[in-house]
Design an enzyme around this catalytic site. Structure first.
Site, PDB file in Angstrom:
ATOM      1  N   HIS A  81      -7.115  -4.484   9.995  1.00  0.00           N
ATOM      2  CA  HIS A  81      -6.783  -4.327   8.569  1.00  0.00           C
ATOM      3  C   HIS A  81      -5.503  -5.080   8.213  1.00  0.00           C
ATOM      4  O   HIS A  81      -4.622  -5.287   9.042  1.00  0.00           O
ATOM      5  CB  HIS A  81      -6.699  -2.847   8.156  1.00  0.00           C
ATOM      6  CG  HIS A  81      -5.552  -2.064   8.692  1.00  0.00           C
ATOM      7  ND1 HIS A  81      -5.639  -0.721   8.984  1.00  0.00           N
ATOM      8  CD2 HIS A  81      -4.277  -2.407   8.984  1.00  0.00           C
ATOM      9  CE1 HIS A  81      -4.473  -0.291   9.413  1.00  0.00           C
ATOM     10  NE2 HIS A  81      -3.622  -1.293   9.439  1.00  0.00           N
TER      11      HIS A  81
ATOM     12  N   ASP B 141      -7.561  -2.364  14.021  1.00  0.00           N
ATOM     13  CA  ASP B 141      -8.931  -2.612  13.561  1.00  0.00           C
ATOM     14  C   ASP B 141      -9.019  -3.876  12.693  1.00  0.00           C
ATOM     15  O   ASP B 141     -10.043  -4.142  12.085  1.00  0.00           O
ATOM     16  CB  ASP B 141      -9.469  -1.394  12.789  1.00  0.00           C
ATOM     17  CG  ASP B 141      -8.674  -1.097  11.515  1.00  0.00           C
ATOM     18  OD1 ASP B 141      -7.675  -1.811  11.238  1.00  0.00           O
ATOM     19  OD2 ASP B 141      -9.055  -0.150  10.793  1.00  0.00           O
TER      20      ASP B 141
ATOM     21  N   ASP C 236       0.817  -1.211   0.000  1.00  0.00           N
ATOM     22  CA  ASP C 236       0.000   0.000   0.000  1.00  0.00           C
ATOM     23  C   ASP C 236       0.850   1.261   0.000  1.00  0.00           C
ATOM     24  O   ASP C 236       2.069   1.218   0.188  1.00  0.00           O
ATOM     25  CB  ASP C 236      -0.965  -0.001   1.194  1.00  0.00           C
ATOM     26  CG  ASP C 236      -0.281  -0.399   2.505  1.00  0.00           C
ATOM     27  OD1 ASP C 236       0.953  -0.380   2.568  1.00  0.00           O
ATOM     28  OD2 ASP C 236      -0.999  -0.735   3.464  1.00  0.00           O
TER      29      ASP C 236
ATOM     30  N   GLU D 124      -9.522  -1.899   5.087  1.00  0.00           N
ATOM     31  CA  GLU D 124     -10.149  -1.509   6.346  1.00  0.00           C
ATOM     32  C   GLU D 124     -11.462  -2.273   6.551  1.00  0.00           C
ATOM     33  O   GLU D 124     -12.025  -2.833   5.602  1.00  0.00           O
ATOM     34  CB  GLU D 124     -10.427  -0.005   6.309  1.00  0.00           C
ATOM     35  CG  GLU D 124      -9.175   0.861   6.236  1.00  0.00           C
ATOM     36  CD  GLU D 124      -8.439   0.995   7.565  1.00  0.00           C
ATOM     37  OE1 GLU D 124      -8.388   0.016   8.334  1.00  0.00           O
ATOM     38  OE2 GLU D 124      -7.908   2.085   7.830  1.00  0.00           O
TER      39      GLU D 124
HETATM   40  P1  PGA Z   1       2.202  -1.595  12.965  1.00  0.00           P
HETATM   41  O1  PGA Z   1       1.087  -1.511  11.850  1.00  0.00           O
HETATM   42  O2  PGA Z   1       3.177  -2.643  12.502  1.00  0.00           O
HETATM   43  O3  PGA Z   1       2.813  -0.231  12.971  1.00  0.00           O
HETATM   44  O4  PGA Z   1       1.519  -1.974  14.236  1.00  0.00           O
HETATM   45  C1  PGA Z   1       0.536  -2.694  11.377  1.00  0.00           C
HETATM   46  C2  PGA Z   1      -0.505  -2.366  10.352  1.00  0.00           C
HETATM   47  O5  PGA Z   1      -1.183  -1.333  10.504  1.00  0.00           O
HETATM   48  O6  PGA Z   1      -0.635  -3.137   9.395  1.00  0.00           O
END
Ligand code: PGA
Length: 237
Positions: free
Chosen positions: A138, A136, A67, A143
């Site tokens: 994702h 959440d 992404d 999302e």
């Molecule tokens: P993080 O993010 O590794 O910073 O916890 C994970 C994500 O949002 O996919």
């Protein structure tokens, strides 16, 4: 699904790097699906160390990232292209021409998404997809939603994602509100999936995603249907 629980982030990072190294050693011209976020940083550090010690060669590896923020180009130090260059690509012998991150500054994001999916298909799909998981649920920036979206697409970021990512910016108002993300199609068609989750704050969502119902409200739960998933969860940060 293989669910591996470890004590520390250092152990998680070593194990994840070992699995990625095994992929590269067994198929040097593999396609890696790569992820950003704070969790993979230790994995990339371990891969860099293996390269520096002469144990790993990235010269024939191709990568596709999950992404990118809409509106940030690769020279912006908050962009995911910048993150990948900084944490991995500039430190190993991968050919940058063989690395792809969805374009966040193109005028036609739908066309960019279609071209990105066509590129992944032309590469023969992803051999190993590395994933983090958002609070959440994702994966990439898929999302919580009422349906799973297969294609690479533009997405409005969830308020909890914007809040979680604000720590990387000077102010929450600077966090982009939109992104372009690989969809569930390319992720689910990856031959192997490796999801890493770190610390007590991820415990509840990891349990929901892998031991709860499969629902687009918890996007990572779709991985329960994937035939070759490894989850590495570290109990402590
Ligand atoms: P993080 O993010 O590794 O910073 O916890 C994970 C994500 O949002 O996919």
């Amino acid at each position: 699904m293989k669910f591996i629980t470890v004590d520390t982030y250092a152990e998680l990072s070593r194990k994840a790097a070992n699995l990625i190294a095994a992929q590269i050693l067994s198929k040097p011209e593999c396609v890696l699906g790569l992820a950003t976020g704070s969790t993979p940083i230790g994995t990339y550090d371990n891969l860099t160390k293996m390269y520096e010690e002469g144990d790993l060669d990235f010269s024939t590896v191709t990568s596709v990232n999950l992404d990118e923020y809409v509106g940030l180009d690769g020279s912006n130090d908050q962009s995911y292209r910048w993150f990948m260059n900084h944490h991995l690509f500039d430190r190993v012998n991968i050919d940058k021409a063989n690395t792809s991150v969805p374009g966040g500054t193109v005028s036609d994001l739908a066309a960019e998404g279609a071209a990105y999916d066509a590129k992944i298909k032309a590469l023969g799909g992803i051999d190993l997809q590395l994933l983090g998981i958002g609070l959440d649920g994702h994966i990439g920036f898929n999302e919580p939603d009422t349906r799973f979206i297969a294609e690479t697409h533009e997405v409005e970021l969830h308020p909890s994602t914007i809040e979680a990512n604000a720590r990387f910016f000077n102010d929450i108002s600077e966090v982009p509100t939109k992104a372009i993300t690989m969809g569930m199609g390319a992720i689910m068609q990856a031959k192997k999936v490796l999801l890493i989750a770190n610390g007590p704050k991820k415990k509840e969502i990891v349990e929901k995603a892998f031991f709860g119902p499969i629902t687009p409200e918890v996007p990572a739960s779709i991985l329960q249907l994937h035939p070759d998933v490894t989850v590495i969860y570290s109990i402590n940060d």
